[in-house]
Every structure is written in C-alpha cells, then in structure tokens.
Motif scaffolding. Structure first.
Motif, PDB file in Angstrom:
ATOM      1  N   LEU A  60      -1.260   2.288 -29.961  1.00  0.00           N
ATOM      2  CA  LEU A  60      -1.384   0.977 -30.606  1.00  0.00           C
ATOM      3  C   LEU A  60      -1.072  -0.179 -29.658  1.00  0.00           C
ATOM      4  O   LEU A  60      -1.346  -1.338 -29.984  1.00  0.00           O
ATOM      5  N   LEU A  61      -0.493   0.117 -28.501  1.00  0.00           N
ATOM      6  CA  LEU A  61       0.013  -0.950 -27.631  1.00  0.00           C
ATOM      7  C   LEU A  61      -1.032  -1.995 -27.248  1.00  0.00           C
ATOM      8  O   LEU A  61      -0.732  -3.195 -27.295  1.00  0.00           O
ATOM      9  N   PRO A  62      -2.267  -1.622 -26.834  1.00  0.00           N
ATOM     10  CA  PRO A  62      -3.219  -2.679 -26.450  1.00  0.00           C
ATOM     11  C   PRO A  62      -3.460  -3.706 -27.553  1.00  0.00           C
ATOM     12  O   PRO A  62      -3.480  -4.917 -27.300  1.00  0.00           O
ATOM     13  N   ALA A  63      -3.639  -3.246 -28.791  1.00  0.00           N
ATOM     14  CA  ALA A  63      -3.868  -4.183 -29.900  1.00  0.00           C
ATOM     15  C   ALA A  63      -2.620  -4.997 -30.192  1.00  0.00           C
ATOM     16  O   ALA A  63      -2.702  -6.189 -30.514  1.00  0.00           O
ATOM     17  N   ALA A  80      -0.328  -5.863 -28.019  1.00  0.00           N
ATOM     18  CA  ALA A  80      -0.196  -6.866 -26.948  1.00  0.00           C
ATOM     19  C   ALA A  80      -1.101  -8.064 -27.211  1.00  0.00           C
ATOM     20  O   ALA A  80      -0.698  -9.219 -27.024  1.00  0.00           O
ATOM     21  N   GLU A  81      -2.326  -7.804 -27.663  1.00  0.00           N
ATOM     22  CA  GLU A  81      -3.252  -8.898 -27.986  1.00  0.00           C
ATOM     23  C   GLU A  81      -2.699  -9.749 -29.122  1.00  0.00           C
ATOM     24  O   GLU A  81      -2.701 -10.984 -29.058  1.00  0.00           O
ATOM     25  N   ALA A  82      -2.198  -9.100 -30.180  1.00  0.00           N
ATOM     26  CA  ALA A  82      -1.648  -9.837 -31.316  1.00  0.00           C
ATOM     27  C   ALA A  82      -0.438 -10.658 -30.911  1.00  0.00           C
ATOM     28  O   ALA A  82      -0.215 -11.756 -31.430  1.00  0.00           O
ATOM     29  N   GLY A  83       0.352 -10.136 -29.969  1.00  0.00           N
ATOM     30  CA  GLY A  83       1.519 -10.880 -29.503  1.00  0.00           C
ATOM     31  C   GLY A  83       1.147 -12.163 -28.796  1.00  0.00           C
ATOM     32  O   GLY A  83       1.910 -13.131 -28.803  1.00  0.00           O
ATOM     33  N   LEU A  84      -0.043 -12.191 -28.192  1.00  0.00           N
ATOM     34  CA  LEU A  84      -0.486 -13.382 -27.464  1.00  0.00           C
ATOM     35  C   LEU A  84      -1.256 -14.364 -28.346  1.00  0.00           C
ATOM     36  O   LEU A  84      -1.196 -15.572 -28.125  1.00  0.00           O
ATOM     37  N   THR A  85      -1.981 -13.849 -29.322  1.00  0.00           N
ATOM     38  CA  THR A  85      -2.851 -14.729 -30.113  1.00  0.00           C
ATOM     39  C   THR A  85      -2.409 -14.885 -31.558  1.00  0.00           C
ATOM     40  O   THR A  85      -3.031 -15.628 -32.309  1.00  0.00           O
ATOM     41  N   GLY A  86      -1.335 -14.186 -31.960  1.00  0.00           N
ATOM     42  CA  GLY A  86      -0.681 -14.494 -33.226  1.00  0.00           C
ATOM     43  C   GLY A  86      -1.157 -13.754 -34.450  1.00  0.00           C
ATOM     44  O   GLY A  86      -0.630 -13.987 -35.545  1.00  0.00           O
ATOM     45  N   GLU A  87      -2.160 -12.858 -34.332  1.00  0.00           N
ATOM     46  CA  GLU A  87      -2.581 -12.097 -35.509  1.00  0.00           C
ATOM     47  C   GLU A  87      -1.407 -11.280 -36.034  1.00  0.00           C
ATOM     48  O   GLU A  87      -0.603 -10.741 -35.266  1.00  0.00           O
ATOM     49  N   LYS A  88      -1.328 -11.146 -37.357  1.00  0.00           N
ATOM     50  CA  LYS A  88      -0.155 -10.528 -37.987  1.00  0.00           C
ATOM     51  C   LYS A  88      -0.428  -9.061 -38.324  1.00  0.00           C
ATOM     52  O   LYS A  88      -1.149  -8.759 -39.274  1.00  0.00           O
ATOM     53  N   LEU A  89       0.151  -8.178 -37.530  1.00  0.00           N
ATOM     54  CA  LEU A  89       0.070  -6.746 -37.777  1.00  0.00           C
ATOM     55  C   LEU A  89       1.423  -6.249 -38.268  1.00  0.00           C
ATOM     56  O   LEU A  89       2.467  -6.726 -37.813  1.00  0.00           O
ATOM     57  N   PHE A 125       7.262  -0.950 -28.148  1.00  0.00           N
ATOM     58  CA  PHE A 125       6.394  -2.108 -27.911  1.00  0.00           C
ATOM     59  C   PHE A 125       7.122  -3.263 -27.235  1.00  0.00           C
ATOM     60  O   PHE A 125       6.532  -4.332 -27.041  1.00  0.00           O
ATOM     61  N   SER A 126       8.386  -3.066 -26.930  1.00  0.00           N
ATOM     62  CA  SER A 126       9.163  -4.037 -26.148  1.00  0.00           C
ATOM     63  C   SER A 126       9.025  -5.443 -26.743  1.00  0.00           C
ATOM     64  O   SER A 126       9.127  -5.629 -27.947  1.00  0.00           O
ATOM     65  N   GLU A 127       8.759  -6.422 -25.892  1.00  0.00           N
ATOM     66  CA  GLU A 127       8.695  -7.816 -26.339  1.00  0.00           C
ATOM     67  C   GLU A 127       7.323  -8.203 -26.873  1.00  0.00           C
ATOM     68  O   GLU A 127       7.089  -9.369 -27.194  1.00  0.00           O
ATOM     69  N   HIS A 128       6.435  -7.227 -26.996  1.00  0.00           N
ATOM     70  CA  HIS A 128       5.103  -7.539 -27.545  1.00  0.00           C
ATOM     71  C   HIS A 128       5.148  -7.726 -29.058  1.00  0.00           C
ATOM     72  O   HIS A 128       4.177  -8.230 -29.635  1.00  0.00           O
ATOM     73  N   GLN A 171       7.775 -13.094 -39.087  1.00  0.00           N
ATOM     74  CA  GLN A 171       6.350 -13.052 -38.755  1.00  0.00           C
ATOM     75  C   GLN A 171       5.616 -14.264 -39.313  1.00  0.00           C
ATOM     76  O   GLN A 171       4.708 -14.807 -38.673  1.00  0.00           O
ATOM     77  N   SER A 172       5.995 -14.714 -40.514  1.00  0.00           N
ATOM     78  CA  SER A 172       5.312 -15.857 -41.114  1.00  0.00           C
ATOM     79  C   SER A 172       5.491 -17.117 -40.285  1.00  0.00           C
ATOM     80  O   SER A 172       4.642 -18.009 -40.307  1.00  0.00           O
ATOM     81  N   VAL A 173       6.585 -17.183 -39.530  1.00  0.00           N
ATOM     82  CA  VAL A 173       6.860 -18.352 -38.686  1.00  0.00           C
ATOM     83  C   VAL A 173       6.255 -18.183 -37.296  1.00  0.00           C
ATOM     84  O   VAL A 173       5.623 -19.086 -36.758  1.00  0.00           O
ATOM     85  N   ARG A 174       6.414 -16.999 -36.713  1.00  0.00           N
ATOM     86  CA  ARG A 174       6.078 -16.790 -35.309  1.00  0.00           C
ATOM     87  C   ARG A 174       4.777 -16.049 -35.089  1.00  0.00           C
ATOM     88  O   ARG A 174       4.247 -16.036 -33.969  1.00  0.00           O
ATOM     89  N   GLY A 175       4.221 -15.400 -36.130  1.00  0.00           N
ATOM     90  CA  GLY A 175       3.007 -14.620 -35.950  1.00  0.00           C
ATOM     91  C   GLY A 175       3.285 -13.322 -35.203  1.00  0.00           C
ATOM     92  O   GLY A 175       4.433 -12.912 -35.022  1.00  0.00           O
ATOM     93  N   GLY A 176       2.226 -12.660 -34.745  1.00  0.00           N
ATOM     94  CA  GLY A 176       2.367 -11.427 -33.991  1.00  0.00           C
ATOM     95  C   GLY A 176       2.643 -10.226 -34.876  1.00  0.00           C
ATOM     96  O   GLY A 176       2.549 -10.293 -36.100  1.00  0.00           O
ATOM     97  N   ALA A 177       3.002  -9.108 -34.249  1.00  0.00           N
ATOM     98  CA  ALA A 177       3.221  -7.857 -34.967  1.00  0.00           C
ATOM     99  C   ALA A 177       4.700  -7.642 -35.257  1.00  0.00           C
ATOM    100  O   ALA A 177       5.562  -8.049 -34.478  1.00  0.00           O
ATOM    101  N   VAL A 178       4.992  -6.993 -36.382  1.00  0.00           N
ATOM    102  CA  VAL A 178       6.331  -6.499 -36.675  1.00  0.00           C
ATOM    103  C   VAL A 178       6.245  -4.982 -36.751  1.00  0.00           C
ATOM    104  O   VAL A 178       5.231  -4.421 -37.188  1.00  0.00           O
ATOM    105  N   HIS A 179       7.318  -4.318 -36.333  1.00  0.00           N
ATOM    106  CA  HIS A 179       7.282  -2.856 -36.188  1.00  0.00           C
ATOM    107  C   HIS A 179       8.415  -2.233 -36.993  1.00  0.00           C
ATOM    108  O   HIS A 179       9.584  -2.539 -36.768  1.00  0.00           O
TER     109      HIS A 179
END
Length: 578
Positions: free
Chosen positions: A98-101, A103-112, A138-141, A171-179
């Motif tokens: 799952l890491l590539p997706a 990483a993308e969400a961490g940069l562009t804010g999509e909520k996974l 997923f570290s800081e991604h 997530q609602s404030v910062r976007g990106g993925a939560v794990h």
C-alpha cells in the motif's frame, strides 16, 4: 475456591466473535464519519474486517486481488469523491504494497483509512508465518497511526470508538491517510456470541446513528483578505497561475483573472485552458520571455505544477510579491521564495478577491502574449500531421464528447499536453504528488467508480506495464472508459533529459519490445491500434460513446518524440511570435 475456565472450544468461539465485533464497531463508526467506500483485497487474517464491511449496509465494497493496485483504486475514489475511503488488507507484505498510494495521499491530501490486519503481538518476530513488523510501516507518510491491541473484554468499547474518532478528526484537518493496525488472534472464523453486557456503555450510540465523539473544527471559515495588502498587490503587473485544484474551481480563478486583466497560465491539472496556452513552449522564445518578465507579482492557486519552464520562472524572477493559495497545509513552493502562503479553498478565496478588486492600473498588460500563443499553435498545426505523440497531444482534446472527464498519466504524456494541447474545461485528475508511474490504471478506475462519467485515461507504455494487473478493474465498468496508451518502446521522457548517451537505451529507456493487444484480450477489453490521426480520432470518439472499456494503443518509433520536440523548441525560439 477458584472458578474453572470455560472449555477451549468456548474460548475460541468467543475470540473469533470478539474479533468480528471490534471490526464491526470500527466500520460502523467510520461509516458515521463519512466513509462510504471500502476497498478489499483477499486474505484470511483480515476476515473480521472483511465480513464486518460486507454486513454493513452503509458501505459499498470494491475488490481487487492486487494490494498495490487496491491502494490506488482507493486513492482514485477518494480523489474524485473528496471523501475518506477505507482499505482492508491482510497481514505481511500485503500491507507493504500500500505504500506507493499512501505516499501519494500524504502529498496531495486524499483521505485513506488503512485497516491492516496483523498477527497478535506474541507472534511477531518469532518465526511465525506471514508476520512482519507492521507497526509504523508507513512512517511519516500517514497523518495518524494507531497500533490497536488484540480485541479484549478488558478494554472498553468506548476506547475503541474514541480512538477512531480522534484519528479521523486529525484527518479532517490535515488530510492524508490514517492507519489502524489491527492485531487479530485466531480463530478468525466462528459463530456470533451475545456481547450485550459488554456493549452497555454504547447504548445511546447504538441507537442514534451519530458518531460517538463529534469533533468540531472551525475549518477555513469565511475568507478574510487584508484589503490594503490586496489593493497593493493589484496595483502591479501580475500573473495568475492555476495549478492543481478541484473540479469546478477554475471558473472562479478565470473570473478573477478577467477582472484584473492579468495573464492566466493554466496547468493541465486545473481542468481547462486559457488564451495563454502553450506557455511551456513559447516561454523559450526570448521576446516572450522579456514580455512575461515585466510582471512584478504572482498569484498562484494550487501547487504541483507540471511545467518546468514555469517553475523556473517562479524560481528565478525577482517578484515583489508572491502569494500561493492552496487548501493543503505545509510548504508547497519548491523554490522557497519569500511569499504569502494562504491556506484556503481556491474558489472561496478567488470569489472574495474578485469582489474586492477595485484597481485596474495594468489591465491587459500581457495581452500581446495571447497572440504569441495563437501564433505558436498555428506553427504547431502547420507541422507534419502524421500520427505521433506530439500531434496526438495537439489534437486529442478536441475529440472529447461533452461530459467526458480526464485522467492524466505522468512522465512524457502530461508534459506533451502541457506543451501542445488546449484542455477543455472538464474534471481532470492526476497523481502529481509523488508523480509516480505506478498505480495509474487503478487510480483512474477509482475516479471512474466515484464519478460514473465517461473517462479518458492517458498514459505511457511503461506506466501501463507497471499496472497491468489493474486492467482487471476495468472489465466490469459499464460506463465508457478509454485507456489511450502511447507505446514508444520504453521511457521516452529520458530523450528530454541529459542522461548519458551511451547508457540511455540500456539503463534509462529500457526498451521492452511489447505491445498490448493480448493484454486487452486477456482482460476482456475492446482494443484499437490506429495507424493514422483520423483513425485515432475515430477510435477515441467511439470508445467514449461505447459502454465499457476500450484500450487504444498508439505505437510510435523509439526516440521520435524527443526529436520532434527538440525541433519544435528550436523553431519557436527563433520565431516571431509577438
């Protein structure tokens, strides 16, 4: 006297049922917090989550056998729906895929929302099968990580729900993925158990349909613009740049540019064009460059720009002011200019700025560059009209039926559209955060599942090879989808980069000698391989009217695009455009 423990069968039945109960509580709370779609890959350890998702009528399930593609499928749905999307996978390398997706969400804010299954802690790092270190994988991604313990009656269900709520609030404030990493002990299959006494603290939650904890954020609120600073800004010669933004936001930026009389340079990700199209090429003309360098201020909406020439202009010119408006937080200017960084939605800020415009000191100051753009496109149209990647980019956008949407791949194709195309005003999607070539078909499939509109997906041959498995996601789609792949036998983008000539073929372009006819047949897709520009137009128009997926392969000689572009750049550089 010590009370006897229940027999082993009863203990195991209780354990399987409690696993499923916790999974059901999590998915129900996520559904109440806005999750409508769950993407699931096959696996045994994830059984509690899979069965709980299947039983929840609020959730729509999507499946894929490839976890890497599954992550991008979820990314596409999140990108197009602007809602959080859950992903369920089993333990081990399934999680790592799952890491590539992510990483993308961490940069562009999509909520996974990543729901990964894991062995219980006593089976980690002791030689147990399919057990890797998933904690913090997923570290800081990711925006938030929670390593959930194995389900236990000693842990209140209230704690589980507030843990979900706290992460989703972030997530609602910062976007990106939560794990959420979920440790499930065996057995994973079993009958239900009566947990009514355990669930007593949740009685009101079970009956009212609301989230357990409601976090209230002020959000961006009403847009407040410093009137004096804005008036000072508008008294200069300015440029407006439209970068990555949501569908339907570009008209607000166009209206502001029109009111100010400033040139509008539109990135392909903005979902449209302007009278200054083709700037990535005409900026190489010294007279055009001198004209645009009269600008004193820049107003940029959205980041992640495609054009290297435009990025270079931003980095090198001495701007009096540089304002960047983007809904994401954090740094988004790779040139690190002194700037005013405004976190706001594009449309709301542009609308308010238009309302406050009062000065027209330099209205139309760069209108001569409209002629430069028009002359450039005349030069482009006058060139050889055979089928190649450049003529395809120059003509393709005219073939889209009304209501069709776009997904743009990375590497050469998106740059060709930026250089040679005029994009229609339509919803346009891309993965321009990490700008990888992986997962593009899966992301496009996710976009289509969320939007339910005819979709044209453009990508290169190496990108398609990388995500070939995800063609399986297209065979059941009932709306028109066209995947147009330009096959130049390897990485043609390297023809535009100063890579070592002797190693270019073997270590950079990596020619593969493959075609995609049999891949289309394998996945049950219609296939077209046009030989002329007219045939390409016909295939594209028919594909976007035909229900189901069509793969169109445009074959071009290796190295051709690089040579054509170099010749075009030389012609434009020496042409009289103004």
């Amino acid at each position: 006297m010590m009370k006897a423990l229940p027999d082993t069968c009863v203990q195991l039945q209780y354990r399987a049922a409690l696993n499923k109960l916790w999974a059901g509580l999590m998915l129900e709370e996520l559904a109440r917090l806005g999750v409508k779609h769950v993407c699931i890959a096959p696996g045994s350890r994830s059984t509690p989550l899979t069965l709980a998702a299947d039983e929840n009528e609020k959730l729509t399930l999507h499946t894929h056998f490839d976890e890497r593609g599954l992550g991008f499928l979820a990314l596409g749905i999140a990108k197009a729906s602007q809602q959080p999307v859950a992903v369920v996978v089993t333990s081990g390398t399934a999680v790592a895929n799952l890491l590539p997706a992510v990483a993308e969400a961490g940069l562009t804010g999509e909520k996974l929302v990543l729901l990964t299954s894991d062995r219980p802690v006593e089976l980690i790092q002791c030689g147990a099968n399919q057990a890797i270190r998933q904690q913090g994988i997923f570290s800081e991604h990711v925006t938030e990580f929670n390593d959930l313990p194995s389900p236990s009656l000693d842990i209140s269900p209230n704690w589980l729900l507030t843990t979900i709520d706290a992460a989703m609030s972030q997530q609602s404030v910062r976007g990106g993925a939560v794990h959420f990493n979920c440790h499930y002990p065996e057995p994973l299959y079993g009958s239900d158990v009566d947990f009514s006494s355990y669930l007593t603290p949740l009685e009101s939650w079970l009956n009212d349909g609301l989230p357990y904890t409601r976090h209230q954020q002020a959000g961006f609120g009403p847009v407040i613009i410093d009137t004096a600073a804005w008036q000072s800004m508008t008294e200069h010669k300015g440029i407006i740049i439209a970068g990555r933004m949501e569908p339907s936001e570009l008209p607000a930026v166009q209206a502001l540019a029109m009111k100010l009389g400033w040139p509008l340079l539109v990135d392909p990700q903005a979902g449209g064009s302007s009278d200054w199209a083709g700037y990535d090429v005409w900026l190489q003309n010294p007279h055009c460059q001198q004209q645009i360098e009269q600008a004193e201020v820049v107003l940029q909406f959205g980041a992640r720009l495609v054009s290297k020439r435009l990025l270079q202009l931003i980095a090198d010119h001495c701007w009096q002011q540089y304002w960047l408006i983007d809904p994401l937080s954090g740094r988004l200017d790779p040139s690190h200019r002194r700037s005013l960084r405004i976190q706001a939605t594009v449309k709301s800020w542009a609308d308010e700025a238009s309302r406050l415009v009062s000065a027209f000191n330099h209205y139309g100051w760069a209108d001569s560059l409209k002629q430069a753009s028009a002359t450039y496109f005349e030069l482009l149209a006058a060139r050889d009209n055979s089928l190649n990647e450049m003529t395809l980019a120059a003509n393709l956008m005219q073939w889209l039926p009304q209501g069709s949407e776009l997904f743009l791949g990375n590497s050469l194709i998106v740059r060709l559209l930026d250089m040679c195309g005029k994009l229609p005003q339509t919803a346009t999607f891309a993965n321009r955060g990490a700008s990888g070539i992986d997962g593009l078909i899966a992301t496009a499939a996710g976009v289509q599942k969320a939007r339910k509109a005819p979709l044209l997906c453009l990508l290169g041959d190496t990108s398609l090879l990388y995500d070939l498995n995800s063609l399986a996601l297209l065979k059941t789609i009932t709306e028109p989808v066209v995947v147009l792949v330009t096959n130049n036998d390897g990485g043609a983008i390297f023809d535009l980069l100063p890579v070592p000539e002797q190693q270019k073929e073997s270590l950079y372009r990596m020619p593969h000698g493959l075609e995609f006819r049999h891949a289309a047949a394998m996945f049950g897709l219609d296939y077209q391989c046009p030989q002329t520009l007219a045939e390409a137009e016909q295939a594209c128009r028919l594909g976007l009217q035909h229900n189901g997926a069509t793969l169109i392969e445009v074959k071009t000689p290796s190295g051709q695009s690089g040579e054509l572009l170099k010749a075009l750049f030389a012609e434009v550089k020496n042409a009289t455009l103004l």
